[in-house]
Design an enzyme around this catalytic site. Structure first.
Site, PDB file in Angstrom:
ATOM      1  N   GLY A 119      70.651 -30.014  71.114  1.00  0.00           N
ATOM      2  CA  GLY A 119      69.543 -30.595  71.412  1.00  0.00           C
ATOM      3  C   GLY A 119      68.360 -29.618  71.232  1.00  0.00           C
ATOM      4  N   VAL A 120      68.763 -28.203  70.905  1.00  0.00           N
ATOM      5  CA  VAL A 120      67.775 -27.293  70.431  1.00  0.00           C
ATOM      6  C   VAL A 120      66.283 -27.016  71.370  1.00  0.00           C
ATOM      7  CG1 VAL A 120      68.185 -27.509  68.047  1.00  0.00           C
ATOM      8  CG2 VAL A 120      66.279 -28.575  68.710  1.00  0.00           C
ATOM      9  N   CYS A 121      66.810 -27.282  72.735  1.00  0.00           N
ATOM     10  CA  CYS A 121      65.800 -26.924  73.592  1.00  0.00           C
ATOM     11  C   CYS A 121      64.279 -27.846  73.233  1.00  0.00           C
ATOM     12  CB  CYS A 121      65.267 -25.603  73.658  1.00  0.00           C
ATOM     13  SG  CYS A 121      66.032 -24.808  74.959  1.00  0.00           S
ATOM     14  N   ASN A 122      64.763 -29.037  72.872  1.00  0.00           N
ATOM     15  CA  ASN A 122      63.377 -29.966  72.554  1.00  0.00           C
ATOM     16  C   ASN A 122      63.645 -31.443  72.907  1.00  0.00           C
ATOM     17  OD1 ASN A 122      61.174 -31.419  71.224  1.00  0.00           O
ATOM     18  ND2 ASN A 122      60.709 -29.475  69.969  1.00  0.00           N
TER      19      ASN A 122
END
Ligand code: PLP
Length: 501
Positions: A384-387
């Site tokens: 989710g790459v912090c986004n």
């Protein structure tokens, strides 16, 4: 770009020995530090005595001097005049964001918070202290809001609008002119630009202070690879009106404190003085000076880096877009914003976000792709790459679906790659100043070989060695058969590029 490439190969050999045998494609996570920077820093540390700043001893004075010199240099790097801007050293971009939030949170009447869908988790969290918040789901919503007339009551409330200059998910770049427009059209509204992802390869010019953001947060390790340090650049007017009014004070930020029978204190005057709590990371700041020197020597201006890296990303994007299984099914679903273009660095940074499909149209789990990449010494990012907003948008998850996934056991960073047959995260490659065309070629070869051919080919490293041998005119192993195979490979996988390089 042709002229830049050979130079990069030389820089790679001299400065990034640890990249031998590794294909590093996670510059949006952290870009890489050159050997010269580390050597110069070590030399400086070994030959000078740096004391805790703000005392009268020569060792302390040396640290204070360095800190102030580097502070001015960083402002200059962004063309930010010290008449209009101050720079606060913080641990990382997130700490800068939190510092801004602390100022707004302590306002008597609170604040309204607006943030763009593409925001990093660290920006989203600012909503938790706001009196009301709104997530803008696209750029049109933002521009409509900027142009809209608001009521007197709305105008009187203090507002903060935050957005990323570049999405850390797919590299989409946002318009930088929103900040100036908001200052003109929206009374009492401040702007926070999250430049952490953008600055890895982007160039930020704050020379026009009227149009500049009120707050810019960044992490230096994402620009220079080292040191682990961040900054908050503050437009002085916003500093005075908001964040220096925060209630908390830490060591070093006050002129005097009474603590026994009276709770009274007087703050220091300069913005950075009253916000830098406790001992500064002064050794890291010393390293930052060396990081800026080495960066300038190796790469010149960030403008060059921006153009060069986007050129590489364009090759990756185009090749991945055109990759087909033998039955015609597209191998990659790429999550590029429809308005962004790999030909235009104002709309797109050197990041490609995607997922991979099997010939029957079903998905390969993102963590499976990462595992396969690791086996081939390719370092990339998946998940989710912090986004949260960006990923939910491109994967078409609504909050009901996401909540259901959560209830069924999914959480950030786990291996629940597919829920109900649908991807829950993405695979991301991102480039940096020291990326080379070879990194891109190896990656493309990896994707094609792992997911398009059915695994009956030789390993890609062997293949590359072979390709390199074949590239020499007197190669001894040039049979008709492998010449044909290699030609096909060259055409399909690395195209003209490999031959040219
Ligand atoms: C990396 C990143 C952050 C967080 O940076 P930290 O150094 O982890 O605080 C915030 N926003 C964006 C866009 C990023 O890329």
């Amino acid at each position: 770009m042709r002229s830049y490439s050979p130079k990069i190969e030389e820089i790679r050999r001299k400065e990034y020995g640890y990249l031998n045998g590794v294909t590093y494609l996670d510059h949006a996570g952290c870009t890489l530090y050159p050997t010269t920077l580390m050597q110069n820093f070590a030399q400086d540390m070994a030959s000078n005595l740096f004391g805790n700043p703000h005392s009268a001893s020569p060792s302390s004075m040396l640290s204070s001097e360095r800190v102030e010199t580097v502070r001015s240099r960083v402002l200059k790097f962004f063309n930010a005049s010290p008449d209009h801007f101050d720079l606060v050293f913080v641990a990382n971009a997130t700490a800068g964001i939190k510092m801004v939030m602390d100022g707004f949170r302590d306002l008597k009447d609170g604040y309204w918070y607006g943030y763009h869908r593409d925001s990093h988790t660290s920006l989203v969290g600012v909503r938790e202290h706001s009196t009301a918040s709104q997530c803008f789901v696209n750029d049109d919503q933002v521009t409509e809001w900027i142009a809209s007339k608001s009521t007197a009551e709305e105008d009187s409330a203090t507002k903060l609008f935050a957005y990323p200059a570049q999405s850390n998910m797919n590299g989409r770049r946002s318009p930088l002119n929103w900040c100036g427009q908001i200052r003109k059209n929206k009374p009492n509204t401040y702007t926070l630009l999250d430049a952490a992802a953008y600055l890895t390869t982007g160039y930020l010019d704050l020379s026009n202070h009227q149009d500049a953001p009120d707050f810019v947060c960044l992490s230096f390790y994402k620009i220079f690879g080292f040191p682990d340090l961040g900054a908050l650049i503050v437009r002085k007017s916003a500093g005075a009106e908001i964040i220096t009014k925060r209630k908390y004070f830490g060591g070093g930020t006050v002129k005097m404190v009474l603590s026994i029978d009276t709770a009274w204190h007087s703050k220091r005057e300069e913005i950075h003085e009253c916000l830098e709590d406790g001992t500064l990371p002064f050794h890291n700041i010393v390293a930052l000076g060396h990081a800026m020197d080495t960066y300038a020597d190796l790469y010149g201006s960030p403008k060059q880096v921006s153009a060069y890296t986007l050129g590489l990303a364009k090759i990756a994007y185009e090749k991945l877009s055109n990759l087909r299984h033998s039955n015609g099914v597209a191998v990659c679903e790429i999550y590029k914003d429809e308005k962004a273009s790999y030909n235009d660095s104002t709309t797109q940074g050197p990041t490609v976000a995607f997922n991979i499909r099997k010939p029957d149209g079903s998905w390969v789990g993102k963590s499976k792709v990462e595992e396969a990449a690791i086996k081939n010494n390719i370092h990339l990012r998946s998940g989710g790459v912090c986004n949260p907003g960006g990923v939910a948008t491109v994967l078409q998850w609504d909050s009901v679906g996401m909540k259901k996934n959560f209830d069924e056991g999914m959480s950030c960073g786990d291996k629940n790659d597919l829920m109900g047959g649908k991807p829950t995260g993405i695979v991301r490659i991102s480039l940096g100043a020291m990326s080379s065309i070879k990194d891109v070629e190896i990656f493309l070869l990896f994707v094609e070989q792992t997911y398009v051919y059915s695994g009956d080919m030789v390993g890609y490293t062997e293949l590359l060695t072979k390709l390199e041998k074949e590239a020499q005119p007197q190669a001894p192993t040039r049979t008709e058969e492998n010449k044909k195979a290699l030609k096909k490979l060259l055409r399909n996988i690395t195209g003209r590029i490999y031959v040219a390089g």
